[in-house]
Design an enzyme around this catalytic site. Structure first.
Site, PDB file in Angstrom:
ATOM      1  N   CYS A 137     -17.949  -2.795 -18.373  1.00  0.00           N
ATOM      2  CA  CYS A 137     -18.114  -2.631 -16.948  1.00  0.00           C
ATOM      3  C   CYS A 137     -19.215  -3.434 -16.251  1.00  0.00           C
ATOM      4  O   CYS A 137     -20.289  -3.594 -16.597  1.00  0.00           O
ATOM      5  CB  CYS A 137     -18.487  -1.248 -16.583  1.00  0.00           C
ATOM      6  SG  CYS A 137     -18.694  -0.722 -14.857  1.00  0.00           S
ATOM      7  N   GLU A 160       0.696  -1.243  -0.020  1.00  0.00           N
ATOM      8  CA  GLU A 160      -0.091   0.175  -0.108  1.00  0.00           C
ATOM      9  C   GLU A 160       0.976   1.203   0.057  1.00  0.00           C
ATOM     10  O   GLU A 160       0.460   2.343  -0.500  1.00  0.00           O
ATOM     11  CB  GLU A 160      -0.887  -0.076   1.162  1.00  0.00           C
ATOM     12  CG  GLU A 160      -1.869  -1.084   1.228  1.00  0.00           C
ATOM     13  CD  GLU A 160      -2.937  -0.810  -0.078  1.00  0.00           C
ATOM     14  OE1 GLU A 160      -2.876   0.218  -0.696  1.00  0.00           O
ATOM     15  OE2 GLU A 160      -3.573  -1.915  -0.548  1.00  0.00           O
TER      16      GLU A 160
HETATM   17 FE1  SF4 Z   1     -18.750   1.647 -15.148  1.00  0.00          FE
HETATM   18 FE2  SF4 Z   1     -20.057   3.776 -14.812  1.00  0.00          FE
HETATM   19 FE3  SF4 Z   1     -17.244   3.528 -14.681  1.00  0.00          FE
HETATM   20 FE4  SF4 Z   1     -18.470   3.449 -17.077  1.00  0.00          FE
HETATM   21  S1  SF4 Z   1     -18.565   5.282 -15.684  1.00  0.00           S
HETATM   22  S2  SF4 Z   1     -16.611   2.213 -16.489  1.00  0.00           S
HETATM   23  S3  SF4 Z   1     -20.458   2.431 -16.302  1.00  0.00           S
HETATM   24  S4  SF4 Z   1     -18.599   2.694 -13.298  1.00  0.00           S
END
Ligand code: SF4
Length: 521
Positions: free
Chosen positions: A273, A107
């Protein structure tokens, strides 16, 4: 907008992410808002001072959504996490103190430094000092030598001081909670304490670093200055709500991993994501695209959600800098403009002599034990006033060198090599590099700061900063230029022209000198 829309209609998920930013660079640096957290004097896990609750859209108030987000994030982490040496140690080390130490070292090294850079340093460190006890016995010189090149050198020093404290005052036992870690270990702030406690000891406590700030601000459309204490407080609250109590260490690492590899600053990979269905920034972009698409095909467009809170929301984008469609999700987070780094100029001299085996040796001197680059070694250097004339600069450097080598140095004898720029976190440093070749040995004054002659290999193995390595590189480049056949012959011609007619045995005369009528003695 229409150009963006038509691209979006035909885009694959891979292409779609290009609408959200200009490049795909992956970010792995951890920014830690620890000084800020410490300034607030709010120990880890302590309840925040009474505040008005933020509007619901900035919260995770639905337990079912929180549960789903945890599950999605953790299963993504299980599939996609990077294989990193400190993760392996945290998962397999049975001794709790060794485990806490292993996470602690990682860390501290990861603060402001790329993961790719840290890996090699981490392996060497843990090989050399696998336990707190081993680190406590090391000298600061050894610590600096191993840390050289990693930057922010005080981190290594503070880590060692804290290890000594654990050994001498806590009987070698690492504190087991975030509160105690922060309270008892010097240099351990709220973030580091939370990371060690959750990863090593399974405490259900959240963490907030630069990656987490970015992810949370996007998930909940937080557009107020993300470095302000008010926003940082909210983000800590949020991190503590979100953390999964059955796998807190993995959850915290997953959130940071998402910020480092998917939800990156400039070109987030929203298509890939695992938590996009929980992301309000992403939702807003999708709604805008749907709205524009319907309008394009002549259908009556739905009225788009305004999305911002009504009234003066302290967490929304400021009215003076509202949502910008061209930025997409990268509208978040927003930060107040940083102060520009302070400009500094320093004259430095590569003092060179022939060593006993004919190889060059360089004089390096040790910096004071506090302040910037404390205890590190460097070429004799002297801070300069801005806008100093070159002549004056040389004279001051010559005086400074005289103090080191104990005999007068002619300012004219200093060869200008060039300027080397190095950016420290808050300083824009320009090194004005000179060199001087010493033709005879000098006696170094033991009353001055420590100094020594080193070969090139010894120089690189010493505790020298990256900036000094750049200085030596500039010096070597200049030497190579001078000794290359074309440039070298030019320089020799110049020397010879000056010295034509000198008594140097074996020196060839130039054609002009050969034809010139001999002069009377
Ligand atoms: Fe995921 Fe939202 Fe980040 Fe896009 S903006 S990578 S959808 S958390």
């Amino acid at each position: 907008m229409w150009g963006v829309l038509s691209a979006a209609r035909t885009a694959s998920p891979g292409r779609l992410r290009c609408l959200l930013g200009p490049c795909r660079a992956r970010y792995s640096v951890r920014f830690h808002p620890e000084p800020l957290s410490r300034a607030r004097a709010s120990p880890a896990g302590a309840p925040a001072a009474a505040r008005a609750p933020p509007p619901a859209r900035h919260l995770f108030s639905d337990p079912a959504e929180v549960e789903a987000l945890r599950g999605n994030l953790l299963s993504w982490y299980d599939r996609c996490k990077r294989d990193l040496p400190w993760r392996a140690l945290a998962a397999t080390e049975p001794d709790a103190d060794r485990r806490g130490y292993a996470v602690w070292v990682s860390e501290i090294m990861l603060q402001q430094t790329q993961v790719a850079t840290v890996i090699d340093y981490y392996k060497r460190w843990m090989q050399k000092w696998p336990t707190l006890q081993a680190l406590a016995q090391a000298s600061l010189e050894e610590v600096n030598e191993l840390w050289a090149g990693l930057g922010y050198y005080s981190r290594g020093k503070r880590l060692q001081e804290a290890a000594r404290k654990v050994v001498s005052e806590l009987a070698g036992r690492m504190p087991r909670t975030a509160e105690d870690l922060q309270k008892l270990l010097p240099g351990v702030g709220r973030y580091t304490a939370g990371a060690i406690a959750s990863i090593s000891y399974g405490q259900a406590t959240g963490v907030v670093d630069g990656n987490v700030i970015r992810v949370l601000c996007r998930l909940r459309c937080i557009g107020a200055d993300s470095s302000s204490p008010a926003v940082i407080d909210r983000l800590w609250d949020m991190a503590n709500v979100l953390v999964d109590s059955s796998r807190p260490g993995d959850f915290n690492q997953a959130l940071m991993e998402l910020g480092a590899t998917v939800c990156v600053p400039k070109a987030p990979l929203c298509g890939e994501c695992p938590v996009k269905q929980h992301c309000q920034a992403w939702r807003r972009v999708e709604k805008e695209l749907a709205f524009a698409s319907q309008k394009l095909f002549g259908k009556p467009p739905p009225v788009p959600d305004v999305e911002d809170c009504v009234g003066d929301c302290p967490l929304c984008l400021p009215a003076t800098e509202p949502w910008d469609s061209s930025l997409g999700v990268t509208n978040f987070p927003r930060k107040a403009a940083k102060k520009p780094p302070r400009a500094m100029r320093t004259a430095t001299c590569v003092l060179e002599r022939r060593g006993c085996h004919g190889a060059p040796e360089y004089l390096i001197v040790q910096r004071p034990s506090s302040g910037l680059l404390a205890g590190l070694w460097e070429f004799p250097s002297l801070p300069l006033a801005q806008d100093l004339q070159e002549k004056k600069e040389r004279e001051e450097l010559a005086d400074h060198l005289q103090a080191w080598i104990g005999r007068p140095v002619a300012a004219k004898g200093l060869q200008f090599i060039g300027e080397v720029i190095h950016i420290f976190s808050h300083i824009h440093q320009t090194y004005v590099v000179y060199s001087l070749h010493l033709d005879r040995d000098v006696t170094l004054d033991p009353a001055l700061s420590p100094s020594r002659w080193v070969t090139e290999d010894e120089f690189h193995a010493s505790a020298v900063s990256t900036a000094m390595k750049k200085v030596l590189k500039a010096h070597e480049k200049q030497r190579r230029k001078e000794s290359s056949p074309v440039k070298g012959s030019k320089r020799k011609r110049g020397t010879k022209a000056q010295g034509a007619g000198s008594a140097c045995p074996g020196a060839q005369l130039s054609l002009r000198a050969f034809l010139r009528a001999p002069t009377a003695p």
